[in-house]
Design an enzyme around this catalytic site. Structure first.
Site, PDB file in Angstrom:
ATOM      1  N   LYS A 107      25.528  23.610  69.817  1.00  0.00           N
ATOM      2  CA  LYS A 107      25.507  24.965  70.386  1.00  0.00           C
ATOM      3  C   LYS A 107      26.826  25.250  71.089  1.00  0.00           C
ATOM      4  CE  LYS A 107      25.328  23.884  74.941  1.00  0.00           C
ATOM      5  NZ  LYS A 107      26.484  23.909  75.753  1.00  0.00           N
ATOM      6  N   GLY A 164      25.264  17.865  71.896  1.00  0.00           N
ATOM      7  CA  GLY A 164      24.946  16.965  70.785  1.00  0.00           C
ATOM      8  C   GLY A 164      23.758  16.062  71.066  1.00  0.00           C
ATOM      9  N   ASP A 183      18.736  21.382  78.265  1.00  0.00           N
ATOM     10  CA  ASP A 183      19.131  22.095  77.038  1.00  0.00           C
ATOM     11  C   ASP A 183      18.204  21.806  75.850  1.00  0.00           C
ATOM     12  OD1 ASP A 183      21.290  23.449  78.022  1.00  0.00           O
ATOM     13  OD2 ASP A 183      22.787  22.002  77.339  1.00  0.00           O
ATOM     14  N   SER A 224      21.345  16.461  73.355  1.00  0.00           N
ATOM     15  CA  SER A 224      20.123  17.281  73.510  1.00  0.00           C
ATOM     16  C   SER A 224      19.602  17.721  72.151  1.00  0.00           C
ATOM     17  CB  SER A 224      20.423  18.543  74.346  1.00  0.00           C
ATOM     18  OG  SER A 224      20.907  18.185  75.604  1.00  0.00           O
ATOM     19  N   SER A 225      20.526  18.049  71.247  1.00  0.00           N
ATOM     20  CA  SER A 225      20.110  18.507  69.928  1.00  0.00           C
ATOM     21  C   SER A 225      19.480  17.364  69.134  1.00  0.00           C
ATOM     22  CB  SER A 225      21.321  19.087  69.186  1.00  0.00           C
ATOM     23  OG  SER A 225      20.897  19.717  68.021  1.00  0.00           O
ATOM     24  N   ALA A 285      29.847  14.113  74.292  1.00  0.00           N
ATOM     25  CA  ALA A 285      30.266  14.539  75.632  1.00  0.00           C
ATOM     26  C   ALA A 285      31.325  15.638  75.538  1.00  0.00           C
ATOM     27  CB  ALA A 285      30.795  13.346  76.435  1.00  0.00           C
TER      28      ALA A 285
HETATM   29  P1  ATP Z   1      25.841  19.143  77.097  1.00  0.00           P
HETATM   30  O1  ATP Z   1      26.579  20.215  76.379  1.00  0.00           O
HETATM   31  O2  ATP Z   1      24.316  19.260  76.995  1.00  0.00           O
HETATM   32  O3  ATP Z   1      26.336  18.863  78.489  1.00  0.00           O
HETATM   33  P2  ATP Z   1      27.449  17.190  75.845  1.00  0.00           P
HETATM   34  O4  ATP Z   1      27.819  17.719  74.496  1.00  0.00           O
HETATM   35  O5  ATP Z   1      28.474  17.433  76.921  1.00  0.00           O
HETATM   36  O6  ATP Z   1      26.076  17.792  76.268  1.00  0.00           O
HETATM   37  P3  ATP Z   1      26.427  14.768  74.732  1.00  0.00           P
HETATM   38  O7  ATP Z   1      27.188  14.704  73.458  1.00  0.00           O
HETATM   39  O8  ATP Z   1      25.019  15.160  74.678  1.00  0.00           O
HETATM   40  O9  ATP Z   1      27.204  15.646  75.799  1.00  0.00           O
HETATM   41  O10 ATP Z   1      26.597  13.310  75.387  1.00  0.00           O
HETATM   42  C1  ATP Z   1      26.497  13.085  76.777  1.00  0.00           C
HETATM   43  C2  ATP Z   1      26.240  11.599  77.034  1.00  0.00           C
HETATM   44  O11 ATP Z   1      24.959  11.257  76.504  1.00  0.00           O
HETATM   45  C3  ATP Z   1      27.236  10.678  76.376  1.00  0.00           C
HETATM   46  O12 ATP Z   1      27.883   9.951  77.390  1.00  0.00           O
HETATM   47  C4  ATP Z   1      26.443   9.749  75.476  1.00  0.00           C
HETATM   48  O13 ATP Z   1      26.771   8.379  75.645  1.00  0.00           O
HETATM   49  C5  ATP Z   1      24.991   9.971  75.877  1.00  0.00           C
HETATM   50  N1  ATP Z   1      24.090  10.045  74.704  1.00  0.00           N
HETATM   51  C6  ATP Z   1      22.861   9.544  74.625  1.00  0.00           C
HETATM   52  N2  ATP Z   1      22.297   9.800  73.442  1.00  0.00           N
HETATM   53  C7  ATP Z   1      23.191  10.501  72.722  1.00  0.00           C
HETATM   54  C8  ATP Z   1      23.184  11.049  71.405  1.00  0.00           C
HETATM   55  N3  ATP Z   1      22.145  10.920  70.585  1.00  0.00           N
HETATM   56  N4  ATP Z   1      24.276  11.736  71.013  1.00  0.00           N
HETATM   57  C9  ATP Z   1      25.327  11.882  71.854  1.00  0.00           C
HETATM   58  N5  ATP Z   1      25.390  11.361  73.089  1.00  0.00           N
HETATM   59  C10 ATP Z   1      24.335  10.673  73.532  1.00  0.00           C
END
Ligand code: ATP
Length: 287
Positions: free
Chosen positions: A11, A102, A137, A104-105, A97
């Site tokens: 998203k 990613g 999310d 949450s999805s 991150a």
């Molecule tokens: P948001 O936009 O909701 O803040 P994000 O895109 O910033 O999310 P994510 O990619 O969801 O961040 O990853 C955040 C943390 O979650 C990472 O440090 C990662 O190690 C951990 N994590 C746990 N499971 C997953 C997964 N399936 N995919 C990605 N990261 C994951």
């Protein structure tokens, strides 16, 4: 059914306003969310033995209870009373991150897939009630498309799809802690986007109007830490983007283009540069 494949979409936030800090530490937000056609692929196979195993194409991602997929499956089995063994293969393409939700999805996709695989027949609302326990999310990632998200992110109102656009996403290779960004946000001095104007622009179906009102309060914390975010936004606008913005708490930046050639030129510009590894040209995704 013995196995299922599902896509978990990223998203972006077309608008992200933070209204106030609640006494429990959570922040009340008002966000305009949009799904984009950039996705992870999950394959879930039933196994003979009980337990959850995960294998991912990214060696640095945890495959135990620290992975949101594992937590989603555990929660699903606990709350539905189903106890099957599963093996999940995660083909990860959404940058980690990155402000693109990613994790949450992936959690949302796991809940939706297990609901089908185990024939539990939970409604979207019931899945969302489970999902919010994994992350604010997750309910949105179950809904997908364009939506207004309020509360801590869990109150959702579906919206009409925005006009089509070429969406260029660039993630600079820096780490941003969402917790740090929220803790250092000064709600009095940070600019607040006009979410109502953004909603009006969405209803009007005008991409230039929509782009004129893009805004993200969290840029006030993340951009001073990582000025390259502002530089990427500027580059995208110079290349013809009608608007460019940081998504979530960053560091991903997206630019919206109406002109295909301009979007492709800008895509190749970033692709051969220092951010090339995590540069994507995509579009909005609606069911
Ligand atoms: P948001 O936009 O909701 O803040 P994000 O895109 O910033 O999310 P994510 O990619 O969801 O961040 O990853 C955040 C943390 O979650 C990472 O440090 C990662 O190690 C951990 N994590 C746990 N499971 C997953 C997964 N399936 N995919 C990605 N990261 C994951």
């Amino acid at each position: 059914m013995e196995s299922i494949q599902i896509k978990a979409y990223a998203k972006i936030n077309l608008g992200l306003d933070v209204l106030r800090r609640r006494s429990d530490g959570y922040h009340e937000v008002r966000m305009l969310m949009q799904t984009v056609r950039l996705f992870d692929k999950l394959t879930i196979n039933m196994t003979q033995t009980t337990g959850i195993t995960i294998r991912s194409n990214l060696s640095y991602l945890p495959c135990d209870e620290n992975n949101l997929i594992y937590r989603a499956a555990t929660l699903f089995f606990k709350e539905t009373g189903k106890h099957c063994g599963i093996h999940i293969t995660l083909d990860k393409h959404i940058p980690v991150a990155a402000g693109l939700a990613g994790g949450s999805s992936d959690a949302a996709a796991t809940l939706a897939a297990l609901n089908e695989l185990c024939r539990t027949g939970l409604s979207l609302k019931e899945l969302q009630t489970l999902g919010v326990r994994l992350g604010a999310d997750v309910p949105y990632c179950l809904l997908q498309g364009a939506a207004l998200s309020t509360g801590i992110g869990e109150c959702l109102m579906p919206l009409p799809a925005p006009p089509p656009a070429y969406c260029l996403i660039v993630k600079p290779p820096v780490s941003v802690s969402t917790k740090y960004v929220y803790e250092h946000l000064n709600l009095n001095t940070a600019p607040h986007p006009d979410i109502d104007a953004l909603l009006t622009a969405l209803q009007s179906g005008s991409l230039p109007d929509l782009c004129a009102h893009l805004g993200n309060t969290l840029e006030s914390v993340t951009i001073p830490l990582h000025p390259e975010i502002a530089a990427i936004k500027d580059k995208m606008k110079q290349a013809g983007a009608l608007g460019a913005l940081m998504s979530g708490s960053g560091p991903s930046v997206f630019g919206l283009f109406s002109d295909r050639q301009a979007a492709e030129r800008s895509f190749y510009h970033f692709k051969i540069g220092e951010y090339g590894k995590q540069t994507y040209l995509t579009g909005f995704w609606n069911r």
